[in-house]
Design an enzyme around this catalytic site. Structure first.
Site, mmCIF file in Angstrom:
data_model
loop_
_atom_site.group_PDB
_atom_site.id
_atom_site.type_symbol
_atom_site.label_atom_id
_atom_site.label_comp_id
_atom_site.label_asym_id
_atom_site.label_seq_id
_atom_site.Cartn_x
_atom_site.Cartn_y
_atom_site.Cartn_z
ATOM 1 N N TYR A 10 7.036 -3.855 -4.114
ATOM 2 C CA TYR A 10 7.578 -3.848 -2.700
ATOM 3 C C TYR A 10 7.327 -5.000 -2.669
ATOM 4 O O TYR A 10 6.068 -5.646 -2.248
ATOM 5 C CB TYR A 10 6.364 -2.551 -2.260
ATOM 6 C CG TYR A 10 7.897 -2.395 -1.041
ATOM 7 C CD1 TYR A 10 8.919 -1.803 -0.748
ATOM 8 C CD2 TYR A 10 7.201 -2.858 0.593
ATOM 9 C CE1 TYR A 10 9.333 -1.649 0.416
ATOM 10 C CE2 TYR A 10 8.182 -2.500 1.003
ATOM 11 C CZ TYR A 10 9.191 -2.371 1.413
ATOM 12 O OH TYR A 10 9.887 -1.362 2.437
ATOM 13 N N GLN B 55 11.219 5.143 1.368
ATOM 14 C CA GLN B 55 11.700 5.485 0.725
ATOM 15 C C GLN B 55 12.565 5.003 -0.619
ATOM 16 O O GLN B 55 12.627 5.618 -1.555
ATOM 17 C CB GLN B 55 13.277 5.782 1.430
ATOM 18 C CG GLN B 55 14.232 4.444 1.665
ATOM 19 C CD GLN B 55 13.624 4.551 3.378
ATOM 20 O OE1 GLN B 55 12.343 4.561 3.904
ATOM 21 N NE2 GLN B 55 14.057 3.463 3.700
ATOM 22 N N ASN C 226 4.852 -2.155 5.908
ATOM 23 C CA ASN C 226 4.440 -1.779 7.081
ATOM 24 C C ASN C 226 3.582 -0.027 7.083
ATOM 25 O O ASN C 226 3.627 0.354 5.890
ATOM 26 C CB ASN C 226 5.850 -1.977 8.184
ATOM 27 C CG ASN C 226 6.998 -0.690 7.528
ATOM 28 O OD1 ASN C 226 6.288 0.052 6.421
ATOM 29 N ND2 ASN C 226 7.883 -0.465 8.211
ATOM 30 N N SER D 126 -2.118 -6.932 8.398
ATOM 31 C CA SER D 126 -2.191 -9.072 8.256
ATOM 32 C C SER D 126 -3.685 -9.198 9.434
ATOM 33 O O SER D 126 -3.313 -8.994 10.137
ATOM 34 C CB SER D 126 -1.414 -9.803 8.393
ATOM 35 O OG SER D 126 -1.789 -10.733 7.794
ATOM 36 N N GLN E 112 -1.393 -16.051 11.313
ATOM 37 C CA GLN E 112 -1.083 -14.823 10.619
ATOM 38 C C GLN E 112 -0.438 -13.812 12.001
ATOM 39 O O GLN E 112 -0.243 -12.347 11.588
ATOM 40 C CB GLN E 112 -2.932 -14.535 10.575
ATOM 41 C CG GLN E 112 -4.101 -14.916 9.218
ATOM 42 C CD GLN E 112 -3.141 -14.078 8.096
ATOM 43 O OE1 GLN E 112 -2.527 -13.132 7.912
ATOM 44 N NE2 GLN E 112 -1.756 -15.123 7.479
ATOM 45 N N HIS F 82 2.428 -13.260 12.335
ATOM 46 C CA HIS F 82 3.381 -11.717 11.697
ATOM 47 C C HIS F 82 3.682 -10.675 11.792
ATOM 48 O O HIS F 82 4.491 -10.006 11.336
ATOM 49 C CB HIS F 82 2.299 -11.387 10.311
ATOM 50 C CG HIS F 82 2.292 -12.202 8.675
ATOM 51 N ND1 HIS F 82 2.936 -12.295 8.253
ATOM 52 C CD2 HIS F 82 0.908 -12.923 8.621
ATOM 53 C CE1 HIS F 82 2.364 -12.695 6.699
ATOM 54 N NE2 HIS F 82 1.547 -13.700 7.500
ATOM 55 N N GLU G 251 -9.137 -9.944 5.338
ATOM 56 C CA GLU G 251 -8.165 -10.136 4.398
ATOM 57 C C GLU G 251 -8.029 -11.414 4.478
ATOM 58 O O GLU G 251 -8.119 -11.639 3.336
ATOM 59 C CB GLU G 251 -7.271 -9.744 5.048
ATOM 60 C CG GLU G 251 -6.024 -9.750 3.556
ATOM 61 C CD GLU G 251 -4.547 -9.901 4.552
ATOM 62 O OE1 GLU G 251 -3.475 -9.654 3.132
ATOM 63 O OE2 GLU G 251 -4.438 -10.332 5.720
ATOM 64 N N HIS G 252 -8.189 -12.588 4.824
ATOM 65 C CA HIS G 252 -8.065 -14.360 5.131
ATOM 66 C C HIS G 252 -9.969 -14.322 5.984
ATOM 67 O O HIS G 252 -9.884 -14.263 7.327
ATOM 68 C CB HIS G 252 -6.783 -14.826 5.235
ATOM 69 C CG HIS G 252 -5.810 -14.354 4.385
ATOM 70 N ND1 HIS G 252 -4.983 -13.110 5.423
ATOM 71 C CD2 HIS G 252 -5.294 -14.542 3.251
ATOM 72 C CE1 HIS G 252 -3.684 -12.660 4.765
ATOM 73 N NE2 HIS G 252 -3.741 -13.830 3.728
ATOM 74 N N ASP H 215 -1.083 -18.301 1.088
ATOM 75 C CA ASP H 215 -0.117 -17.630 0.988
ATOM 76 C C ASP H 215 1.054 -17.774 0.955
ATOM 77 O O ASP H 215 2.101 -16.593 -0.273
ATOM 78 C CB ASP H 215 0.584 -17.360 2.846
ATOM 79 C CG ASP H 215 -0.052 -16.058 3.825
ATOM 80 O OD1 ASP H 215 -0.637 -15.482 2.677
ATOM 81 O OD2 ASP H 215 -0.106 -16.337 4.945
ATOM 82 N N GLU I 172 -28.084 18.849 -24.736
ATOM 83 C CA GLU I 172 -27.218 18.818 -22.777
ATOM 84 C C GLU I 172 -26.761 20.372 -23.489
ATOM 85 O O GLU I 172 -25.802 21.114 -22.810
ATOM 86 C CB GLU I 172 -26.309 18.355 -22.757
ATOM 87 C CG GLU I 172 -26.983 17.024 -22.362
ATOM 88 C CD GLU I 172 -25.735 15.682 -22.107
ATOM 89 O OE1 GLU I 172 -24.414 15.684 -22.556
ATOM 90 O OE2 GLU I 172 -25.990 14.504 -21.168
#
Length: 423
Positions: A113, A175, A198, A224, A246, A249, A314-315, A348, A402
């Site tokens: 994606y 979708q 998102n 982000s 950042q 974003h 994240e960063h 990035d 067992e």
């Protein structure tokens, strides 16, 4: 308690988002292509005749030579870094005649994606398709929202062609994720879905990985974020630029500055943020993100790193003197940028590392996308007659403990055959 509160990200009301996304997921499952065409018309204002394009059938895009050179350099670095992640096959003989190994196989069909809402992200196309290409995935579907004329962003198309994408799904949002997870008349079903997005994209990934679609996802991902640790030697200009890189974003991005030690000129940093932000084309997004960001004061680097590990960004940018000496103290981060000459932007785009990373604190237990993300590992064992004679009695005894008699007999019946052959 206050420190623990600081690690908490802005709350996402997933129950509300799930209630919006679930009907889309169900509709795509039931109506397939027709649902994708309807949602693309409704959300993107684009009327599609077909939702899937075979990459081989699309003419090569016409790119400015400087743009092409930049993406070629990024491709080469990303390819080199991920190619080096291949692990040679190793056979281990645990006992004489007992050989074990682990073999890597690609995930045959994957969905990638690439967001296209507030900004086109051809760099994400490279980050996802290059490791899929190296892994040898047979079907690589890249989903991205179409442009207003129904075409595909030419930079995304260039990256897709270069990195072996087989088909492009001209759709975005929940979708698109649903189409790849369920499969439609024209969109092949995939076995794993990758990529940032998102809240609706993230919700669709989370719903579908727990559904009958039988699909895996790379990781849960949120907005982000970056955490910058800076000392008195760091340039206020650089600090501001890194925080804003950042913040731009989106309004839900989070940026955190951790001041390590005394002597940091906060007034200069704040003035620089204000000055740079005003000149950004996406200053509105950046300003909103800054409204829910914060500064942490640490007495020294150990305290700064301790907070960073708690936050799990994240960063993580470490813009201090002798930054490399602190690498071994880092426990939780998606990707790390050491020293004054290492802006987060290089990761990035083109240093070679992957920019699809865990956010929202998930760096405590998730890694970023890598070559391994596109592989599965199969264990293989092979025993000789001698190997079973040595190992078999132990296995039989454990099965007996067992209470699993059939397991025991699968060994003891073979051992009887071996014994009979020697008589």
């Amino acid at each position: 308690m206050e420190i623990n509160n600081l690690k908490v990200r802005p709350r996402i009301d997933f129950s509300s988002i799930f209630s919006t996304v679930q009907p889309i997921v169900d509709d795509v499952k039931n109506r397939g292509d027709a649902a994708i065409i309807d949602y693309t018309s409704r959300f993107d204002g684009v009327q599609l005749n077909k939702i899937i394009e075979d990459v081989a059938d699309i003419p090569d895009p016409d790119l400015d030579p400087a743009v092409k050179e930049a993406f070629d350099a990024a491709y080469d670095n990303i390819y080199a870094f991920h190619f080096a992640q291949r692990v040679p096959e190793q056979v281990v003989e645990n006992m004489k005649g007992v050989r074990c190994k682990r073999v890597a196989r690609c995930i045959v069909s994957v969905g990638l994606y690439v967001p296209g809402g507030t900004a086109v992200l051809p760099s994400t196309a490279l980050m996802l398709s290059v490791p899929a290409q190296i892994a040898g995935c047979k079907t690589i579907i890249l989903a991205t929202p179409p442009l207003h004329d129904g075409s595909i962003c030419k930079e995304v198309l260039y990256c897709a062609k270069k990195a072996g994408v087989t088909q492009i799904l001209k759709a975005g949002g929940a979708q698109a994720i649903s189409a790849m997870a369920w499969g439609t008349a024209s969109c092949p079903k995939v076995e794993k879905i990758f990529g940032p997005g998102n809240q609706y994209v993230t919700a669709a990934k989370m719903i579908l990985q727990n559904s009958e679609a039988m699909v895996s996802i790379d990781m849960p991902a949120g907005p982000s974020e970056v955490l910058v640790i800076a000392d008195k030697h760091a340039s206020p200009v650089h600090i501001a630029a890194d925080l804003l890189s950042q913040a731009e974003h989106g309004p839900d991005s989070q940026v955190v500055l951790v001041v390590a030690g005394e002597g940091v000129d906060l007034n200069s940093i704040e003035n620089e943020i204000d000055k740079q932000c005003k000149s950004l084309p996406r200053s509105d997004f950046a300003s909103k993100a800054l409204n829910h960001s914060f500064i942490v004061y640490a007495r020294d680097m150990l305290e700064a790193i301790t907070f960073s590990n708690l936050y799990a960004p994240e960063h993580l940018i470490i813009n201090v003197q002798n930054a490399e000496m602190w690498e071994s103290f880092i426990e939780n981060a998606g990707s790390v940028f050491l020293g004054q000459w290492t802006p987060e932007s290089v990761g990035d785009y083109a240093s070679g590392t992957n920019h699809v990373l865990p956010t929202y604190g998930y760096a405590r237990m998730y890694s970023g996308v890598s070559l391994d993300s596109f592989l599965k590992y199969i264990t293989v064992q092979s025993l000789t007659e001698e190997g079973l004679r040595k190992l078999g009695p132990y296995v039989a005894k454990m099965a007996e403990v067992e209470g699993l008699e059939a397991h025991k007999r699968a060994v003891t019946l073979r051992l009887q055959d071996i014994k009979a052959a020697f008589q």
